[in-house]
Each structure stands twice: as C-alpha cells, then as structure tokens.
Write a protein that holds these residues in place. Structure first.
Motif, PDB file in Angstrom:
ATOM      1  N   GLU A   1       0.841  -1.193   0.000  1.00  0.00           N
ATOM      2  CA  GLU A   1       0.000   0.000   0.000  1.00  0.00           C
ATOM      3  C   GLU A   1       0.875   1.242   0.000  1.00  0.00           C
ATOM      4  O   GLU A   1       1.683   1.431   0.900  1.00  0.00           O
ATOM      5  CB  GLU A   1      -0.904   0.005   1.223  1.00  0.00           C
ATOM      6  CG  GLU A   1      -1.906  -1.143   1.255  1.00  0.00           C
ATOM      7  CD  GLU A   1      -2.756  -1.132   2.502  1.00  0.00           C
ATOM      8  OE1 GLU A   1      -3.003  -0.038   3.047  1.00  0.00           O
ATOM      9  OE2 GLU A   1      -3.147  -2.224   2.934  1.00  0.00           O
ATOM     10  N   LEU A   2       0.689   2.086  -1.016  1.00  0.00           N
ATOM     11  CA  LEU A   2       1.515   3.282  -1.192  1.00  0.00           C
ATOM     12  C   LEU A   2       0.691   4.541  -0.969  1.00  0.00           C
ATOM     13  O   LEU A   2      -0.403   4.666  -1.501  1.00  0.00           O
ATOM     14  CB  LEU A   2       2.112   3.304  -2.607  1.00  0.00           C
ATOM     15  CG  LEU A   2       2.904   4.550  -2.994  1.00  0.00           C
ATOM     16  CD1 LEU A   2       4.134   4.719  -2.098  1.00  0.00           C
ATOM     17  CD2 LEU A   2       3.306   4.476  -4.464  1.00  0.00           C
ATOM     18  N   GLU A   3       1.242   5.459  -0.189  1.00  0.00           N
ATOM     19  CA  GLU A   3       0.655   6.787  -0.008  1.00  0.00           C
ATOM     20  C   GLU A   3       1.747   7.823  -0.220  1.00  0.00           C
ATOM     21  O   GLU A   3       2.844   7.692   0.339  1.00  0.00           O
ATOM     22  CB  GLU A   3       0.061   6.947   1.389  1.00  0.00           C
ATOM     23  CG  GLU A   3      -1.167   6.095   1.624  1.00  0.00           C
ATOM     24  CD  GLU A   3      -1.806   6.355   2.982  1.00  0.00           C
ATOM     25  OE1 GLU A   3      -1.557   7.432   3.577  1.00  0.00           O
ATOM     26  OE2 GLU A   3      -2.538   5.475   3.451  1.00  0.00           O
ATOM     27  N   ILE A   4       1.451   8.824  -1.033  1.00  0.00           N
ATOM     28  CA  ILE A   4       2.406   9.910  -1.296  1.00  0.00           C
ATOM     29  C   ILE A   4       1.702  11.233  -1.040  1.00  0.00           C
ATOM     30  O   ILE A   4       0.629  11.491  -1.598  1.00  0.00           O
ATOM     31  CB  ILE A   4       2.939   9.862  -2.737  1.00  0.00           C
ATOM     32  CG1 ILE A   4       3.714   8.561  -2.979  1.00  0.00           C
ATOM     33  CG2 ILE A   4       3.818  11.077  -3.026  1.00  0.00           C
ATOM     34  CD1 ILE A   4       4.221   8.378  -4.397  1.00  0.00           C
ATOM     35  N   LEU A   5       2.295  12.073  -0.195  1.00  0.00           N
ATOM     36  CA  LEU A   5       1.783  13.405   0.099  1.00  0.00           C
ATOM     37  C   LEU A   5       2.798  14.423  -0.416  1.00  0.00           C
ATOM     38  O   LEU A   5       3.948  14.434   0.025  1.00  0.00           O
ATOM     39  CB  LEU A   5       1.577  13.586   1.608  1.00  0.00           C
ATOM     40  CG  LEU A   5       1.131  14.967   2.076  1.00  0.00           C
ATOM     41  CD1 LEU A   5      -0.268  15.288   1.544  1.00  0.00           C
ATOM     42  CD2 LEU A   5       1.162  15.043   3.592  1.00  0.00           C
ATOM     43  N   ARG A   6       2.372  15.238  -1.358  1.00  0.00           N
ATOM     44  CA  ARG A   6       3.247  16.280  -1.909  1.00  0.00           C
ATOM     45  C   ARG A   6       2.959  17.598  -1.212  1.00  0.00           C
ATOM     46  O   ARG A   6       1.870  17.822  -0.693  1.00  0.00           O
ATOM     47  CB  ARG A   6       3.036  16.384  -3.413  1.00  0.00           C
ATOM     48  CG  ARG A   6       3.407  15.069  -4.127  1.00  0.00           C
ATOM     49  CD  ARG A   6       3.326  15.172  -5.636  1.00  0.00           C
ATOM     50  NE  ARG A   6       3.539  13.879  -6.246  1.00  0.00           N
ATOM     51  CZ  ARG A   6       4.732  13.318  -6.472  1.00  0.00           C
ATOM     52  NH1 ARG A   6       5.830  13.965  -6.142  1.00  0.00           N
ATOM     53  NH2 ARG A   6       4.836  12.136  -7.033  1.00  0.00           N
ATOM     54  N   TYR A   7       3.950  18.489  -1.202  1.00  0.00           N
ATOM     55  CA  TYR A   7       3.774  19.778  -0.544  1.00  0.00           C
ATOM     56  C   TYR A   7       2.584  20.540  -1.121  1.00  0.00           C
ATOM     57  O   TYR A   7       1.868  21.223  -0.398  1.00  0.00           O
ATOM     58  CB  TYR A   7       5.045  20.625  -0.636  1.00  0.00           C
ATOM     59  CG  TYR A   7       6.104  20.169   0.336  1.00  0.00           C
ATOM     60  CD1 TYR A   7       6.033  20.509   1.683  1.00  0.00           C
ATOM     61  CD2 TYR A   7       7.175  19.387  -0.084  1.00  0.00           C
ATOM     62  CE1 TYR A   7       6.990  20.088   2.590  1.00  0.00           C
ATOM     63  CE2 TYR A   7       8.143  18.967   0.809  1.00  0.00           C
ATOM     64  CZ  TYR A   7       8.045  19.319   2.147  1.00  0.00           C
ATOM     65  OH  TYR A   7       8.991  18.902   3.037  1.00  0.00           O
ATOM     66  N   GLY A   8       2.323  20.409  -2.419  1.00  0.00           N
ATOM     67  CA  GLY A   8       1.196  21.083  -3.046  1.00  0.00           C
ATOM     68  C   GLY A   8      -0.155  20.564  -2.586  1.00  0.00           C
ATOM     69  O   GLY A   8      -1.177  21.221  -2.784  1.00  0.00           O
ATOM     70  N   ASP A   9      -0.180  19.374  -1.962  1.00  0.00           N
ATOM     71  CA  ASP A   9      -1.424  18.790  -1.457  1.00  0.00           C
ATOM     72  C   ASP A   9      -1.745  19.271  -0.040  1.00  0.00           C
ATOM     73  O   ASP A   9      -2.792  18.952   0.500  1.00  0.00           O
ATOM     74  CB  ASP A   9      -1.334  17.259  -1.423  1.00  0.00           C
ATOM     75  CG  ASP A   9      -1.099  16.659  -2.797  1.00  0.00           C
ATOM     76  OD1 ASP A   9      -1.548  17.254  -3.792  1.00  0.00           O
ATOM     77  OD2 ASP A   9      -0.452  15.588  -2.869  1.00  0.00           O
ATOM     78  N   MET A  10      -0.820  20.020   0.558  1.00  0.00           N
ATOM     79  CA  MET A  10      -0.970  20.440   1.944  1.00  0.00           C
ATOM     80  C   MET A  10      -1.358  21.921   2.011  1.00  0.00           C
ATOM     81  O   MET A  10      -1.007  22.690   1.118  1.00  0.00           O
ATOM     82  CB  MET A  10       0.358  20.227   2.688  1.00  0.00           C
ATOM     83  CG  MET A  10       0.824  18.794   2.700  1.00  0.00           C
ATOM     84  SD  MET A  10       2.538  18.552   3.245  1.00  0.00           S
ATOM     85  CE  MET A  10       2.652  19.511   4.717  1.00  0.00           C
ATOM     86  N   PRO A  11      -2.041  22.312   3.086  1.00  0.00           N
ATOM     87  CA  PRO A  11      -2.315  23.741   3.250  1.00  0.00           C
ATOM     88  C   PRO A  11      -1.005  24.474   3.546  1.00  0.00           C
ATOM     89  O   PRO A  11      -0.046  23.861   4.018  1.00  0.00           O
ATOM     90  CB  PRO A  11      -3.264  23.791   4.441  1.00  0.00           C
ATOM     91  CG  PRO A  11      -3.073  22.511   5.169  1.00  0.00           C
ATOM     92  CD  PRO A  11      -2.605  21.502   4.155  1.00  0.00           C
ATOM     93  N   PRO A  12      -0.936  25.780   3.262  1.00  0.00           N
ATOM     94  CA  PRO A  12       0.292  26.537   3.560  1.00  0.00           C
ATOM     95  C   PRO A  12       0.653  26.425   5.043  1.00  0.00           C
ATOM     96  O   PRO A  12      -0.224  26.399   5.902  1.00  0.00           O
ATOM     97  CB  PRO A  12      -0.081  27.979   3.199  1.00  0.00           C
ATOM     98  CG  PRO A  12      -1.262  27.866   2.304  1.00  0.00           C
ATOM     99  CD  PRO A  12      -1.978  26.613   2.680  1.00  0.00           C
ATOM    100  N   MET A  13       1.946  26.309   5.298  1.00  0.00           N
ATOM    101  CA  MET A  13       2.418  26.175   6.674  1.00  0.00           C
ATOM    102  C   MET A  13       3.170  27.436   7.061  1.00  0.00           C
ATOM    103  O   MET A  13       4.241  27.720   6.504  1.00  0.00           O
ATOM    104  CB  MET A  13       3.308  24.941   6.812  1.00  0.00           C
ATOM    105  CG  MET A  13       2.557  23.646   6.586  1.00  0.00           C
ATOM    106  SD  MET A  13       3.584  22.173   6.784  1.00  0.00           S
ATOM    107  CE  MET A  13       4.555  22.231   5.277  1.00  0.00           C
ATOM    108  N   GLU A  14       2.596  28.197   7.973  1.00  0.00           N
ATOM    109  CA  GLU A  14       3.225  29.420   8.446  1.00  0.00           C
ATOM    110  C   GLU A  14       4.523  29.093   9.176  1.00  0.00           C
ATOM    111  O   GLU A  14       4.608  28.115   9.910  1.00  0.00           O
ATOM    112  CB  GLU A  14       2.275  30.178   9.386  1.00  0.00           C
ATOM    113  CG  GLU A  14       0.998  30.642   8.718  1.00  0.00           C
ATOM    114  CD  GLU A  14       1.249  31.631   7.584  1.00  0.00           C
ATOM    115  OE1 GLU A  14       2.140  32.486   7.702  1.00  0.00           O
ATOM    116  OE2 GLU A  14       0.536  31.525   6.560  1.00  0.00           O
TER     117      GLU A  14
END
Length: 143
Positions: A29-42
């Motif tokens: 089972e593969l999961e990939i989270l890209r920075y563009g998929d995340m809300p902006p991080m202050e």
C-alpha cells in the motif's frame, strides 16, 4: 499504538518515482503526500516545490515492513545515496522469490552488487543497487 521501526529515505527529488517503482516491485500500500497537497504552513523555513514529496509510506505486503521517505531539501549538504554503509535487507521465503524481486530491480535500471547465491554460512544472500542508488540486500534461509 505498538512500537515499530520503519526505514526512512530522503532522496534528492526522486522520492515519488522511487516509491512508485518499489511499489511495482514489492506491492503493498503506497501513499504519497506532496507539498502542493498540503495547506500553507506558516513559519516554514523554506518554500518547497509543490511537486516535492513531503512524506510517503509504502507498507509492504504480509507485514514485511514499511518504507517511508520524502524529498531532501537542497541545503548544500552532500549525503551520497549510493554506498555500502547501509542497505535495505529483504528476507524471502524462497530463493526463487528473491531472484524474482532482484530481477525486477535490475529490469528497472538497477545493477547487481553481489550475485544472489548460496553463501558460505548456508543461507542465500545477494545485493542489488536500484536505479536510485539504494542498496537492497536479499536473504533467504537455506532451502
């Protein structure tokens, strides 16, 4: 949550490709989270490429383990990927199963580091470097 240990690899911009390749080779089972998929991080100390991998996990079949990783951020530090100071050791039930996985890594652009054969201690052992420079060691108890 029980204790566990996972291998974490930070590759220079190729983590997504590597994880997808390993998923093709080993399954799971593969999961990939890209920075563009995340809300902006202050307060983030750098501005990541939105296509860069922030975090990924590959849960291998049959409880064989977990490989996690993300793209390394270029901070000028030179950490070579290919080397022999470490390897990912994958143990199989049969020599044929190991040979099949090794062949998939080679067919995907890898190269043999040490032929997979019966070792002096009686078990089977060999090494292959995948196309990302990661050394995979394969082991199987004597048949």
């Amino acid at each position: 949550m029980p204790h566990s240990l996972a291998t974490y690899i930070a590759l220079p911009g190729t983590t997504g490709e590597a994880m997808e390749h390993w998923h093709e080779v080993f399954g799971g089972e593969l999961e990939i989270l890209r920075y563009g998929d995340m809300p902006p991080m202050e307060g983030m100390p750098f501005t990541p490429d939105p296509r860069a991998v922030a975090h990924s996990t590959l849960v291998l079949p049959r409880g064989a383990g977990v490989i996690a990783g993300g793209d390394s951020m270029d901070d000028g530090t030179d950490y070579p990927v290919r080397g022999t100071a470490y390897s990912l050791l994958y143990t199989t039930d049969t020599p044929d199963e190991a040979q099949g996985l090794i062949q998939k890594l080679i067919d995907g652009g890898g190269a043999t580091g040490m032929p997979f054969e019966q070792a002096p201690w009686g078990d089977w052992y060999g090494q292959v470097f995948d196309r990302f420079g990661v050394m995979w060691a394969f082991s199987c108890e004597r048949a």
